[in-house]
Design a protein around this motif. Structure first.
Motif, PDB file in Angstrom:
ATOM      1  N   ASN A 183       0.824  -1.208   0.000  1.00 27.49           N
ATOM      2  CA  ASN A 183       0.000   0.000   0.000  1.00 27.49           C
ATOM      3  C   ASN A 183       0.858   1.258   0.000  1.00 27.49           C
ATOM      4  N   ARG A 190       0.352  -2.288   5.442  1.00 30.90           N
ATOM      5  CA  ARG A 190      -0.948  -1.892   5.983  1.00 30.90           C
ATOM      6  C   ARG A 190      -1.052  -2.088   7.503  1.00 30.90           C
ATOM      7  N   ASP A 254      -4.186   3.778   0.173  1.00 32.09           N
ATOM      8  CA  ASP A 254      -5.335   3.616   1.061  1.00 32.09           C
ATOM      9  C   ASP A 254      -4.968   3.969   2.505  1.00 32.09           C
ATOM     10  N   GLN A 255      -6.017   4.023   3.340  1.00 29.95           N
ATOM     11  CA  GLN A 255      -5.923   3.879   4.799  1.00 29.95           C
ATOM     12  C   GLN A 255      -5.119   4.932   5.550  1.00 29.95           C
ATOM     13  N   ASP A 258      -6.674   4.810   9.112  1.00 26.80           N
ATOM     14  CA  ASP A 258      -6.382   3.551   9.823  1.00 26.80           C
ATOM     15  C   ASP A 258      -4.950   3.547  10.351  1.00 26.80           C
ATOM     16  N   THR A 266     -11.517  10.401   9.625  1.00 27.32           N
ATOM     17  CA  THR A 266     -12.076   9.477   8.633  1.00 27.32           C
ATOM     18  C   THR A 266     -12.529  10.226   7.374  1.00 27.32           C
ATOM     19  N   SER A 269      -9.470  10.979   5.348  1.00 25.39           N
ATOM     20  CA  SER A 269      -8.983   9.715   4.811  1.00 25.39           C
ATOM     21  C   SER A 269      -9.837   9.241   3.643  1.00 25.39           C
ATOM     22  N   ASN A 359     -12.531   2.308   0.094  1.00 27.29           N
ATOM     23  CA  ASN A 359     -11.757   2.842   1.205  1.00 27.29           C
ATOM     24  C   ASN A 359     -12.232   4.226   1.659  1.00 27.29           C
TER      25      ASN A 359
ATOM     26  N   SER B  60     -13.092  -0.123   7.986  1.00 31.74           N
ATOM     27  CA  SER B  60     -12.643   0.519   6.755  1.00 31.74           C
ATOM     28  C   SER B  60     -12.377  -0.512   5.656  1.00 31.74           C
ATOM     29  N   CYS B  61     -11.992  -1.719   6.026  1.00 29.75           N
ATOM     30  CA  CYS B  61     -11.812  -2.754   4.999  1.00 29.75           C
ATOM     31  C   CYS B  61     -13.050  -3.656   4.876  1.00 29.75           C
TER      32      CYS B  61
END
Lengths: 435, 154
Positions: A183, A190, A254-255, A258, A266, A269, A359, B60-61
């Motif tokens: 990622n 991740r 992504d993420q 997270d 969020t 993101s 995502n 989120s996943c």
């Protein structure tokens, strides 16, 4: 399908109301709305929403995971599947009576994959580890469907971004995406708290575009020229005849929340980073994993794995994108339109199939549409706009991400119509313009 | 008449339940560090805590509806991975998962990070939540069980 017919009237009514709201909203919001809906975007008979004068026919359906698509000079369509259907991984679709629907359907090829393109009497197809080609006869039938030539074998696929999207230039070269098996190039992929690796070892063998000879069988990974780097993953790519260069659509990282909840909430993101279009040349570097592009700040931002704080800029050696789109929409198909059928504004512009996001959760998902970007002299000449919408089936299905269809591949037919594939159910639409 | 009876019966049930709850609260701390979560109120509390862990660590996943993402993240709904063997399930949370997995003919290959930084209680809660939400129904997992599995998983 039955459900769909039953719901169609209400969907149509809903969309008329929805379109009115959007138009009203656009009028109020003025310049602040970045997404310009084409005025008069209206429902088509099969549920897609298109600009006035355009019509979509369901060219084929039920192919399953239909990925990229290619059309020959006499309108024969080939589709690559990511999951075998009745034991076959490529389907040849022909509309012999000109009603906009394929009536002659044959499958061949025992491998799954994504890439599909046609040139000079050959059909090129990719698995996740190889590129093959099939010779076509003068009626565009596959000469030897069980024995394709191995053009390149042994390509890297480590379970992440393994699809090998391909395209050709007009000088006998084949361009292959080798996506990053990561990622953001953390030591442990991740995983929160795992640092970014600098230099990123993924860049040596992946996260870029490799160039091979289009007509030379038996090439291996090592025979490829490392054409461009710093691209996390590319699925949509096309050769632009105006500029004579390769354009690609990158899937951004992504993420952010997270992995870095103290830096990104969020919502941030869900919106960052942008999905970017790049114009490539030999030696291009687009900056992954060290930077990402923030379309709100219009800057290349240092990735948090490498010390970024969402504001520090970096990547002075990395290219700027040609155009940036909202985050996570997953551009899977790119097509520069060279036909004469569509109105003049579409000529040489880019169509992009956005597969749709995952995502953005817990925010609503977005995408599941085909957008258009006008181009002049090889550069975008206006804002992007939604061209074909409602692949998902409804705004609620878009928001939940449970789309009925997800656009993936794009191709142009000899009459100037365009084709769109869906890799959820395997529908292929043919979109035409009739004034 | 039936309605009145029903209401009265519900009221009695509620009173009894509240009584039991207060008794439980007196007898045990509401969050049991290592004890099994098998009584009804304990289950409910565990599910509530698990929902928060899910939102922070999994959503989120695996998505809001736990149905995952086609080709990438597997669904957590009505699959043996979630409803079956507790040890395997806890180990996936602790160690993460890489490589392709298959569910009903569909394959998924997104990397799942290890979540060993979560406490035994958090892992118990989130798995109890997932096993009792989204249409799933399976026995709760206790922090004690997670502790034992964690000790064996190195």
């Amino acid at each position: 399908m039955k459900n769909f017919s039953r719901n169609f009237l209400s969907i149509k009514a809903f969309y008329l109301a929805f379109s009115c709201c959007i138009l009203a909203f656009s009028a109020c919001a003025g310049d602040t709305t970045k997404v310009a809906f084409v005025s008069g975007l209206q429902p088509n008979d099969n549920g897609l929403i298109l600009p006035a004068g355009f019509k979509a026919t369901t060219f084929a359906e039920g192919l399953g995971r239909a990925r990229h698509i290619a059309v020959t000079s006499d309108g024969v369509v080939f589709v690559k599947l990511a999951k075998l259907k009745d034991g076959k991984g490529i389907y040849r679709l022909q509309d012999t009576n000109g009603d906009g629907k394929a009536d002659l359907v044959t499958g061949f090829g025992d491998f799954t994959g994504t890439g599909m393109t046609v040139r000079n009497g050959y059909l090129y197809a990719s698995s996740d580890v190889a590129v093959y080609r099939y010779r076509l006869d003068d009626r565009n039938k596959v000469v030897n469907p069980d024995q394709p030539e191995n053009i390149v074998t042994g390509l890297l696929a480590r379970g992440e971004h393994e699809a090998k999207a391909i395209t050709l230039d007009y000088d006998g070269n084949l361009y292959v995406n080798i996506g990053a098996y990561s990622n953001s190039c953390q030591v442990v992929d991740r995983t929160k708290g795992s640092p970014g690796m600098r230099p990123c070892p993924v860049l040596d063998s992946a996260a870029g575009i490799w160039k091979f000879k289009a007509d030379k069988p038996g090439q291996t990974y090592a025979d490829g020229v490392h054409y461009a780097t710093g691209l996390r993953n590319v699925v949509g790519l096309d050769w632009n005849k105006t500029t004579n260069t390769l354009f690609v659509m990158q899937h951004g990282r992504d993420q952010l929340h997270d992995l870095f909840p103290d830096i990104y909430d969020t919502k941030q993101s869900a919106e960052l980073p942008a999905e970017c279009m790049y114009e490539l040349h030999q030696g291009s570097n687009c900056g992954w994993p060290y930077i990402y592009y923030d379309e709100f700040q219009h800057k290349k931002i240092l990735a948090p794995e490498f010390g970024g704080d969402s504001k520090k800029t970096a990547g002075e050696d990395a290219q700027d994108p040609v155009i940036a789109f909202p985050g996570h929409l997953a551009p899977n198909g790119l097509l520069f339109y060279t036909g004469d059928q569509f109105p003049a504004k579409y000529k040489n512009g880019a169509f992009i199939a956005f597969h749709g996001s995952w995502n953005r959760a817990p925010e609503h998902q977005k995408g599941f549409f085909v957008v258009f970007v006008p181009f002049k002299d090889g550069k975008p000449s206006g804002e992007w706009e939604v061209f074909a919408d409602n692949f998902s089936g409804s705004p609620a299905l878009t928001a939940s991400g449970r789309a009925q269809h997800r656009p993936c591949g794009l191709a142009q037919g000899p009459d100037g119509s365009i084709y769109v594939t869906d890799d959820t159910k395997g529908t292929v639409w043919k979109i035409s313009y009739n004034k | 008449m039936t309605k009145t009876l029903g209401i009265s019966f519900s009221a009695i049930l509620l009173i009894v339940a509240c009584g039991l709850l207060s008794l439980t609260n007196k007898s045990f701390p509401p969050i049991q560090k290592n004890g099994p979560v098998q009584n009804v109120s304990g289950l409910k509390v565990s599910i509530e805590r698990g929902k928060k862990v899910y939102a922070e660590q999994c959503l989120s996943c695996h998505q809001v509806d736990a149905l995952g993402v086609s080709g990438m993240t597997p669904p957590l709904v009505k699959t043996k991975w979630v409803l079956g063997d507790k040890t395997t399930l806890v180990q996936i949370v602790l160690k993460g998962l890489t490589g392709e997995i298959e569910i009903d003919g569909d394959t998924f290959h997104n990397v799942m990070a290890p979540h060993s930084e979560l406490t035994d209680q958090q892992i118990a809660d989130v798995l109890t939540y997932v096993r009792n939400s989204f249409g799933n129904k399976a026995r709760a997992i206790s922090a004690a069980e997670v502790k034992v599995i964690r000790a064996k998983t190195k």
